[in-house]
Design an enzyme around this catalytic site. Structure first.
Site, PDB file in Angstrom:
ATOM      1  CG  HIS A   1     -12.070 -18.264  -5.307  1.00  0.00           C
ATOM      2  ND1 HIS A   1     -13.211 -17.750  -4.724  1.00  0.00           N
ATOM      3  CD2 HIS A   1     -11.051 -17.406  -4.995  1.00  0.00           C
ATOM      4  CE1 HIS A   1     -12.893 -16.644  -4.078  1.00  0.00           C
ATOM      5  NE2 HIS A   1     -11.602 -16.408  -4.231  1.00  0.00           N
TER       6      HIS A   1
ATOM      7  CG  ASN B   1     -13.007 -12.931  -4.028  1.00  0.00           C
ATOM      8  OD1 ASN B   1     -13.722 -13.809  -3.560  1.00  0.00           O
ATOM      9  ND2 ASN B   1     -11.703 -12.898  -3.844  1.00  0.00           N
TER      10      ASN B   1
ATOM     11  CB  CYS C   1     -10.978 -17.797  -1.485  1.00  0.00           C
ATOM     12  SG  CYS C   1     -10.945 -16.025  -1.217  1.00  0.00           S
TER      13      CYS C   1
HETATM   14  O1  UT7 Z   1      -9.585 -14.482  -3.229  1.00  0.00           O
HETATM   15  C1  UT7 Z   1      -8.497 -14.445  -2.374  1.00  0.00           C
HETATM   16  C2  UT7 Z   1      -7.231 -14.536  -3.108  1.00  0.00           C
HETATM   17  N1  UT7 Z   1      -6.936 -13.270  -3.720  1.00  0.00           N
HETATM   18  C3  UT7 Z   1      -6.519 -13.224  -4.964  1.00  0.00           C
HETATM   19  O2  UT7 Z   1      -6.437 -14.236  -5.621  1.00  0.00           O
HETATM   20  C4  UT7 Z   1      -6.109 -11.873  -5.494  1.00  0.00           C
HETATM   21  C5  UT7 Z   1      -4.765 -11.987  -6.198  1.00  0.00           C
HETATM   22  N2  UT7 Z   1      -4.273 -10.715  -6.676  1.00  0.00           N
HETATM   23  C6  UT7 Z   1      -4.839 -10.035  -7.694  1.00  0.00           C
HETATM   24  O3  UT7 Z   1      -5.872 -10.430  -8.197  1.00  0.00           O
HETATM   25  C7  UT7 Z   1      -4.133  -8.822  -8.235  1.00  0.00           C
HETATM   26  O4  UT7 Z   1      -2.827  -8.773  -7.714  1.00  0.00           O
HETATM   27  C8  UT7 Z   1      -4.851  -7.471  -7.943  1.00  0.00           C
HETATM   28  C9  UT7 Z   1      -6.120  -7.399  -8.780  1.00  0.00           C
HETATM   29  C10 UT7 Z   1      -5.171  -7.377  -6.467  1.00  0.00           C
HETATM   30  C11 UT7 Z   1      -3.952  -6.312  -8.360  1.00  0.00           C
HETATM   31  O5  UT7 Z   1      -3.587  -6.443  -9.730  1.00  0.00           O
HETATM   32  P1  UT7 Z   1      -2.044  -6.333 -10.164  1.00  0.00           P
HETATM   33  O6  UT7 Z   1      -2.022  -6.428 -11.623  1.00  0.00           O
HETATM   34  O7  UT7 Z   1      -1.289  -7.366  -9.395  1.00  0.00           O
HETATM   35  O8  UT7 Z   1      -1.698  -4.870  -9.711  1.00  0.00           O
HETATM   36  P2  UT7 Z   1      -0.550  -4.411  -8.720  1.00  0.00           P
HETATM   37  O9  UT7 Z   1      -0.919  -4.721  -7.326  1.00  0.00           O
HETATM   38  O10 UT7 Z   1       0.771  -4.898  -9.230  1.00  0.00           O
HETATM   39  O11 UT7 Z   1      -0.609  -2.854  -8.940  1.00  0.00           O
HETATM   40  C12 UT7 Z   1      -0.276  -2.275 -10.212  1.00  0.00           C
HETATM   41  C13 UT7 Z   1      -0.599  -0.794 -10.118  1.00  0.00           C
HETATM   42  C14 UT7 Z   1      -0.045  -0.128  -8.863  1.00  0.00           C
HETATM   43  O12 UT7 Z   1       0.374   1.171  -9.200  1.00  0.00           O
HETATM   44  P3  UT7 Z   1       1.931   1.477  -9.450  1.00  0.00           P
HETATM   45  O13 UT7 Z   1       2.605   1.093  -8.162  1.00  0.00           O
HETATM   46  O14 UT7 Z   1       2.328   0.611 -10.591  1.00  0.00           O
HETATM   47  O15 UT7 Z   1       1.916   2.936  -9.727  1.00  0.00           O
HETATM   48  C15 UT7 Z   1      -1.263  -0.042  -7.980  1.00  0.00           C
HETATM   49  O16 UT7 Z   1      -1.186   1.020  -7.057  1.00  0.00           O
HETATM   50  O17 UT7 Z   1      -2.020  -0.617 -10.087  1.00  0.00           O
HETATM   51  C16 UT7 Z   1      -2.356   0.219  -8.994  1.00  0.00           C
HETATM   52  N3  UT7 Z   1      -3.689  -0.108  -8.525  1.00  0.00           N
HETATM   53  C17 UT7 Z   1      -4.793   0.437  -9.041  1.00  0.00           C
HETATM   54  N4  UT7 Z   1      -4.964   1.341 -10.016  1.00  0.00           N
HETATM   55  C18 UT7 Z   1      -6.212   1.689 -10.301  1.00  0.00           C
HETATM   56  C19 UT7 Z   1      -4.051  -1.007  -7.558  1.00  0.00           C
HETATM   57  N5  UT7 Z   1      -5.386  -1.009  -7.446  1.00  0.00           N
HETATM   58  C20 UT7 Z   1      -5.864  -0.132  -8.350  1.00  0.00           C
HETATM   59  C21 UT7 Z   1      -7.159   0.287  -8.693  1.00  0.00           C
HETATM   60  N6  UT7 Z   1      -7.276   1.197  -9.670  1.00  0.00           N
HETATM   61  N7  UT7 Z   1      -8.270  -0.199  -8.098  1.00  0.00           N
END
Ligand code: UT7
Length: 329
Positions: free
Chosen positions: A252, A282, A111
């Site tokens: 980004h 992204n 990225c």
């Molecule tokens: O560009 C390269 C660099 N990358 C980044 O900068 C990405 C950085 N990370 C992020 O943007 C975020 O961490 C994500 C968008 C990837 C995820 O968001 P989050 O708020 O950190 O969610 P999480 O991973 O903590 O997951 C929270 C919950 C989980 O469920 P439980 O374990 O709480 O039951 C996930 O399984 O959300 C669930 N989850 C979803 N639910 C519905 C993860 N993806 C989804 C989804 N739809 N698509």
């Protein structure tokens, strides 16, 4: 002497995939995706490779400057989804364009690829090694996405942005300063496990889905929110820029919450931040040049504008560039 962007264009595939596309077969919702990422829709290319998105943008970029392909000295392609492991996509682009006088190479910084390539290209131009660089930031993320994994399928899109970099006639305009970092300790949190020399492609790697992106979202989020905000503030302080001096933050586009934290740290209102993550997701190396190109097309980017470009991505790689925009629409 400074190097400056003298032309720019972008390409986005025509096929739009709204959040509702994923709702049909994954346990996800439009509400979750918008709230957690800021994304409403993205584009995926149906047929073609990364170079097929670069070529239309490159042709338009050259046409806008009145350049022929043979006028290009050097081609740099920033990407993590090259057409092939080798030869470099820069060679593919060179051949498809007919840029018979160019040399070039690919640059892998995920990225942060566009920022790393912009600093590299600027050094080549400023040193007099080349007169110009056609710099392409492009990724076909759909080629490495696991569409069965809701935690990653919804985040990415495909797209390309291309700029032409040349010596600035006026040293007031162009790439003024940069702060770039890598930290390989972040590698395990965001990577593609197999397909390289560490773990060559095999039936097992495909069965285990190791040719797709692996991301520990929370770990990357925590590092990104600090890394991108810190480096953006640092480049402002280093160049004695107050928030009112900055016309645009060009971040980004990985997550709207990371962008908001960065803008907040810099003391910038939302109306000074280029945001198109809602429409394209992204696109990895594509996000920043696509933003710049769109904003110029919309007439919102003006000669003399002071910009801070900033990014965070796999590697980890991150950084910020301070540049003074040197062209009109
Ligand atoms: O560009 C390269 C660099 N990358 C980044 O900068 C990405 C950085 N990370 C992020 O943007 C975020 O961490 C994500 C968008 C990837 C995820 O968001 P989050 O708020 O950190 O969610 P999480 O991973 O903590 O997951 C929270 C919950 C989980 O469920 P439980 O374990 O709480 O039951 C996930 O399984 O959300 C669930 N989850 C979803 N639910 C519905 C993860 N993806 C989804 C989804 N739809 N698509």
């Amino acid at each position: 002497m400074t190097a400056t962007i003298t032309s720019i264009a972008h390409y986005l595939p025509p096929d739009v995939y709204p959040n509702s596309y994923f709702e049909k077969y994954l346990d996800t919702s439009d509400e979750w995706i918008k709230a957690r990422t800021g994304i409403s829709e993205r584009r995926f290319i149906k047929d073609g490779a990364t170079s097929d998105m670069i070529i239309p943008a490159a042709k338009q970029c050259l046409e806008r400057r009145g350049f022929k392909p043979e006028d290009i000295d050097c081609i740099i392609v920033a990407t993590v989804t090259p057409d092939h492991m080798f030869p470099a996509t820069a060679c593919v682009v060179q051949n498809k364009l007919g840029a018979t006088n160019a040399w070039g190479f690919d640059l892998s910084a995920a990225c942060s690829g566009f920022l790393f390539a912009l600093v590299t290209a600027a050094s080549l131009v400023e040193s007099g090694t080349v007169k110009n660089v056609l710099l392409c930031g492009a990724d076909k993320m759909s080629s490495i996405l696991n569409f069965e994994d809701r935690a990653q399928a919804v985040l990415f899109g495909d797209g390309a942005g291309v700029v032409l970099l040349e010596k600035s006639k006026d040293k007031e305009y162009g790439i003024i300063d940069h702060i770039l970092h890598i930290d390989g300790a972040g590698g395990p949190y965001l990577h593609q496990v197999a397909g390289g020399s560490y773990k060559p492609a095999s039936i097992d790697t495909v069965t285990n889905k190791e040719h797709y992106i692996y991301q520990d979202g929370q770990a990357v989020f925590k590092a990104a929110v600090v890394g991108m905000a810190d480096v953006s503030l640092e480049i402002m302080q280093k160049n004695k820029l107050e928030s009112e001096d900055v016309a645009w933050l060009v971040p980004h586009q990985a997550n709207l919450r990371i962008i908001a934290a960065t803008a907040n740290r810099m003391g910038l209102d939302k109306d000074k931040v280029m945001i198109n993550i809602d429409r394209y997701g992204n696109t990895t190396a594509g996000t920043i040049p696509i933003c710049l190109s769109e904003w110029l097309d919309m007439g919102k980017l003006h000669k003399g504008d002071r910009l801070v470009l900033s990014s965070f991505g796999a590697g980890f790689t991150w950084g910020a560039i301070y540049l003074r925009w040197g062209m009109n629409k």
